[in-house]
Design an enzyme around this catalytic site. Structure first.
Site, mmCIF file in Angstrom:
data_model
loop_
_atom_site.group_PDB
_atom_site.id
_atom_site.type_symbol
_atom_site.label_atom_id
_atom_site.label_comp_id
_atom_site.label_asym_id
_atom_site.label_seq_id
_atom_site.Cartn_x
_atom_site.Cartn_y
_atom_site.Cartn_z
ATOM 1 C CB SER A 707 -0.951 -0.002 1.211
ATOM 2 O OG SER A 707 -0.228 -0.003 2.417
ATOM 3 C CE LYS A 750 -3.605 1.611 4.768
ATOM 4 N NZ LYS A 750 -3.403 1.048 3.427
#
Length: 827
Positions: A707, A750
Site C-alpha cells: 500500500s 488510515k
C-alpha cells in the site's frame, strides 16, 4: 517346615503319644529286633514310617482293613512300605518300594464311616525278598535291612548337638509348631531315633524321605537332614521378614480402619455421617435436576459406584468430582432473554459511544430472536486495534440481553486440553475452559467472550484452535464433547463473542466460522465524547475525588488527545486522564485547592511536555518527502517516505527495515519513472550519474506491504523533479508497472490516522470508494478525499507546481559532474 503332627485324619490323645521318649537301650532293643521271615504288607500312600516313630494312619481300602483286623487279633505286627505313586488306589507289587519298616499296632479306632484309624510305631527296617500272596492282602518274605553307625565320639556329639539346636530354632520360629516340641527334641538321647524322628517330620516329598530311609550310612543321613534343616531355617527367616512387614502394613490399615469406624460411629451418634450425607446430597440434587436421559443414566451409574467405593480409595474423589460436575452444569436451565429492542439500544448507547455497526448487528440479532423465539446463536468476532472497547462491548451485550457474562483469555494458550479438558485417567483432571465457564454462569445461554483469539499458540500438546472449530460452529456445537465429561453438551444457545487484533494469525477454517465485525479506531470527536462521558467520571471516582471537584473542558481534552496520545483506541487517553486526576487529588489532599477546572493551558503543568506534535508540514518542506498512510494491528498511522540523491552511477539504496513487497514497490516506482521520464521532465543524467537512496523512518520497526507504492512513487518523482510534495496531502495505494493504482485495505484506520496527523486531503485508489461509503460522515468531517486510477493523475495533484531547483540545471551542475567519478565526462 517340620511337621510334628501328621496331616492324616487321626485322633491324638496327647503330645507324648506323638513323641515317645525312650532311652538308647530301649531304642536299640526296638529298632534292632528280629525281622519275621514273613510279614503282611500294608501299603501307605503319603507316609514313610521310620523306626521308633509313632504315627496315626487312616485305613480305608478293603485289603488294608482286612490286614489290620487280622493283625490286631494276632500279634499286631505288620510290615509297612510306601507306594511309589500316591495316586494309585489299588497298588500292585511293582508299585511298592522294597524297603520298609516293621510296625506294631498300638491302638485301633473304629471311625463312623466304617474305616479304621490305627496308631503304629516303627521298629526295625526290612527288605522284601519276594511277595508270596496278593489276596486277601499282600504278604512277603523279608530280611533285615541294617544301618551302619560310621561316626562316633566328639564328632557324633557335635553333630547331634548341631541338629538339636537347628531343630529347636526352627520350632521356635514356626508359628504352627507347639513350643513343647522343643523340650521333646532336647530330651531325645538316642542319635538314631533323633534323626528318624526329625526325618519323619521333615516337610519334603516322599521320595526324599524314602531315600533317607534306605540310606544305610548314619553320617550320610546326618548330613542330608542337616541340609534340609538349614534350608527350612532360611525359608522361615524370609517368611518371618515377610510376615513382619505384612503385619506392619495390616496393623496400619487396621488402625486407620478402626479410627475411621470410630469416627463414623461418632458422626452417626451426632447425626453427622459425612460420607453418607454427602452421597445423599448428590442423590437429592440428582432428583431435583433436569438432565437429558443419557446424562441422568451416567450420573446414576456413577453414584452407585460411589456408594460401593470406600471413601479412603483414590477413586472415591475422582467419581465424586465427576458426579458433581454433571450435576453442577446447566443442562436445560436457560435465562429468559429480555427482548426489548429499545432497552437494548439504550444500554448499548449508554455504555459505548459510536460503534454503530456493532450496535446495529446486535439489534438485528435480538429482532430475529424475538420473532423466531428459537435460533442458534451467532459466533461474532470483534476485530480491531487495542483499546477500542471490544471486551467491554461484550459485557454491554450481556447486560442488554439480561444474560450471564463469562470471559476468559485465550492469549498464550498452547494446550488443547484447556479447551476440551483432560481425560479422567489423569490426576487432577478437569473439564476445559468452555465447560468451566458454563458451570460458573449457571445458565445454558450465557454470553461467553473468547478474548485474544488471534494469540492462541500450538505445540506438542495439540492445537487449541482445532478444538475451537467444534465450539464455534453453530452446526455442530449442540453436541460438543469434552474429554473429561465424555457426554454430549449443547452449546448452541451460547452467544460466543471473540476478540482479535489481527486476523492473519487466525487459521482460515476458524475464521470462516465467525462473523467478523471490524471495529475501527475513534475520531478525535469520538474520543472527546468518550473521555467526557466515560473516562473522566470513572477516574474521578477511582482517585477519590468528588464529581464537582474536577472539570476538564473540551480544549483540555483536545490537547491531551492530540499532543499526549497517538492511538486508535482510548487506553492511553484513560491513563493520561488518570494522571491529571492524581495531580489534582494531590493538591486537594494538601489543601492547596478544593476544586479545579482544567483548560488547555493547564495540561502541560500536569502532564509535562507534549509527547507528539503535528510535524507533517515541516517534514515535507524539501523535495523527496511524501506522506503515506499505513495500517498496523494497533490502528492506522502516517508514514513518511524520504528520498535523496548523490553522485554515483544510478544505484538504488533502500533502508528502514522494509520487507520484500515494499522493496519491490520501490523497484516498480523507479522503473515507472524511467519509462516516463520525458513526460515528467526528468533528465537522463538523473538515472545514470546519480544514486537514489530511499528511506522510511522508524527504522527499528519492520514494515511491509504494497500500500506504500503510491507514496514511494511520489517521493521519487519529487526528488527527480525537485518539486515538493504538498504537506497537507497523504496517500495510499498499490502501483503496477503500467502505473495503475490498485485498492488496499484498512481505509477507515488510515483516514483516522490522517485526521489525527492534521492532513487535509487523502488520495485513495478509485476502487476503495466503496470502503469510504461505510465510514460515518462525522468521522470524515472536513477531510477531502480524492480518488485516482493511474499515477499520471496522482503526481499533478500531489506535487507543487514550482520546483525548488531547475532539475536540468541541478543534475548537470559542472562542479558536481567534474567531481563525480562515475560521470561519463571523466571517463
Amino acid at each position: 517346615m517340620i511337621n510334628f503332627f501328621d496331616d492324616t485324619d487321626e485322633n491324638m490323645e496327647d503330645f507324648e503319644q506323638a513323641i515317645p521318649l525312650m532311652s538308647e537301650e530301649e531304642e536299640r532293643a526296638l529298632t534292632e529286633s528280629e525281622v519275621p521271615e514273613s510279614l503282611p504288607i500294608l501299603p501307605l500312600k503319603n507316609t514313610v514310617l521310620f523306626p521308633g516313630v509313632v504315627v496315626p494312619i487312616t485305613v480305608g481300602r478293603d485289603r488294608s482293613l482286612r490286614l489290620v483286623k487280622d493283625a490286631y487279633a494276632a500279634d499286631k505286627i505288620i510290615g509297612v512300605v510306601t507306594q511309589k505313586d500316591m495316586n494309585i488306589e489299588e497298588p500292585e507289587y511293582e508299585d511298592l518300594h522294597r524297603v520298609g519298616t516293621v510296625a506294631q499296632i498300638l491302638k485301633l479306632i473304629k471311625m463312623p464311616d466304617g474305616s479304621r484309624s490305627i496308631v503304629i510305631q516303627g521298629k526295625s527296617l526290612f527288605q522284601i525278598k519276594e511277595f508270596t500272596e496278593e489276596q486277601p492282602y499282600f504278604k512277603a518274605t523279608t530280611v533285615s535291612f541294617p544301618k551302619q553307625m560310621d561316626i562316633e565320639g566328639v564328632e557324633l556329639d557335635a553333630s547331634v548337638r548341631n541338629i538339636k539346636e537347628t531343630a529347636v530354632n526352627i520350632i521356635n520360629k514356626s508359628p504352627n509348631i507347639p513350643s513343647e516340641a522343643a523340650v521333646a527334641v532336647n530330651n531325645i538321647n538316642s542319635p538314631v531315633f533323633l534323626l528318624n524322628f526329625i526325618a519323619s517330620n521333615l516337610n519334603v516329598d516322599l521320595t526324599e524321605k524314602q531315600r533317607l530311609l534306605e540310606q544305610q550310612e548314619f553320617s550320610a543321613n546326618l548330613r542330608d537332614i542337616m541340609n534340609f534343616l538349614e534350608q527350612e531355617l532360611q525359608v522361615l527367616d524370609v517368611s518371618e521378614r515377610i510376615r513382619s512387614k505384612v503385619k506392619s502394613d495390616i496393623d496400619d490399615q487396621q488402625r486407620e480402619f478402626f479410627l475411621r469406624q470410630q469416627m463414623k460411629a461418632i458422626q452417626e451418634e451426632l447425626g453427622e455421617d459425612a460420607e453418607q450425607q454427602d452421597i445423599q446430597k448428590l442423590k437429592n440434587k440428582l432428583e431435583g435436576k433436569t438432565l437429558p436421559d443419557y446424562a441422568r443414566e451416567v450420573a446414576e451409574k456413577e453414584l452407585q459406584r460411589l456408594e460401593m467405593t470406600p471413601n479412603a480409595s483414590p477413586n472415591y474423589g475422582i467419581i465424586h468430582s465427576y458426579v458433581e460436575w454433571i450435576l453442577d452444569l446447566p443442562w436445560n436451565e436457560y435465562s429468559k432473554d429480555k427482548l426489548d429492542l429499545a432497552y437494548a439500544k439504550s444500554i448499548l448507547n449508554e455504555d459505548h459511544y459510536g460503534l454503530e455497526k456493532v450496535k446495529k448487528r446486535i439489534i438485528e440479532y435480538l429482532a430475529v430472536l424475538k420473532l423466531k423465539d428459537d435460533m442458534k446463536a451467532p459466533i461474532l468476532c470483534f476485530y480491531g486495534p487495542p483499546g477500542v472497547g471490544k471486551t467491554s462491548l461484550g459485557k454491554s451485550i450481556a447486560r442488554a440481553l439480561d444474560r450471564e457474562f463469562e470471559r476468559f483469555s485465550l492469549g498464550g494458550i498452547r494446550d488443547e486440553a484447556e479447551i476440551r479438558g483432560h481425560r479422567r485417567t489423569y490426576i487432577g483432571a478437569l473439564p476445559g475452559r468452555i465447560l468451566r465457564a458454563m458451570k460458573k454462569a449457571g445458565k445454558g445461554n450465557p454470553v461467553i467472550m473468547l478474548d485474544e483469539i488471534d494469540k492462541v499458540g500450538a505445540d506438542y500438546r495439540g492445537d487449541p484452535t482445532s478444538a475451537l472449530l467444534e465450539v464455534l460452529d453453530p452446526e455442530q456445537n449442540d453436541t460438543f464433547s469434552d474429554n473429561y465429561l465424555e457426554l454430549e453438551y449443547d452449546l448452541s444457545k451460547v452467544l460466543f463473542i471473540a476478540t482479535a487484533n489481527n486476523l492473519d494469525t487466525i487459521p482460515a477454517p476458524l475464521r470462516d466460522r465467525m462473523e467478523i465485525i471490524p471495529i475501527s479506531g475513534y475520531t478525535q470527536e469520538e474520543k472527546t465524547q468518550i473521555a467526557k462521558n466515560y473516562l473522566l467520571p470513572k477516574q474521578i471516582s477511582e482517585n477519590g475525588l468528588k464529581k464537582n471537584q474536577l472539570t476538564i473542558d473540551d480544549t483540555g481534552l483536545a490537547k491531551i488527545i492530540e499532543e499526549y496520545t497517538r492511538e486508535s483506541g482510548v487506553r492511553n487517553l484513560d491513563r493520561e486522564i488518570a494522571s491529571v486526576c492524581r495531580g489534582i487529588a494531590a493538591k486537594v489532599a494538601l489543601d492547596e485547592i478544593s476544586e479545579a477546572t482544567i483548560e488547555a493551558s493547564d495540561i502541560e503543568e500536569l502532564l509535562g511536555k507534549p509527547k507528539f506534535q503535528k510535524d507533517t508540514a515541516e517534514r515535507t518542506q524539501v523535495p523527496g518527502v511524501a506522506t503515506g498512510l499505513a495500517w498496523t494491528p494497533f490502528g492506522g498511522d502516517i508514514l513518511f517516505i524520504e528520498a535523496s540523491v548523490s553522485p554515483g552511477n544510478g544505484k538504488l539504496h533502500i533502508t528502514g527495515q522494509l520487507g520484500d513487497v515494499m522493496k519491490e514497490s520501490a523497484q516498480l516506482a523507479l522503473s515507472y519513472l524511467k519509462a516516463h521520464s520525458k513526460d515528467l521532465g526528468i533528465t537522463e543524467n538523473a538515472f545514470t550519474q546519480w544514486d537514489i537512496h530511499l528511506h522510511v523512518p522508524a527504522g527499528a520497526t519492520p514494515k511491509d506491504g504494497p500500500s506504500a507504492g503510491v507514496s514511494i512513487m511520489s517521493a521519487l518523482a519529487s526528488i527527480y523533479t525537485q518539486r515538493k510534495v504538498k504537506g497537507d496531502i497523504a496517500l495510499t495505494g498499490e502501483i503496477t508497472l503500467r502505473g495503475l493504482v490498485l485498492p488496499v485495505g484498512g481505509i477507515k484506520e488510515k483516514v483516522l490516522a490522517a485526521k489525527r496527523a492534521g492532513i487535509h486531503e487523502v488520495v485513495l485508489p478509485s476502487k476503495n470508494e466503496k470502503d469510504v461509503a461505510e465510514i460515518e460522515q462525522e468521522v470524515i468531517g472536513d477531510l477531502t478525499i480524492s480518488y485516482v486510477e493511474q499515477m499520471d493523475q496522482v503526481l499533478p495533484k500531489l506535487l507543487e507546481d514550482t520546483p525548488i531547483n531547475d532539475p536540468y540545471e541541478f543534475f548537470k551542475r559542472p562542479e558536481i559532474a567534474k567531481n563525480n567519478p562515475y560521470s561519463h565526462s571523466n571517463k
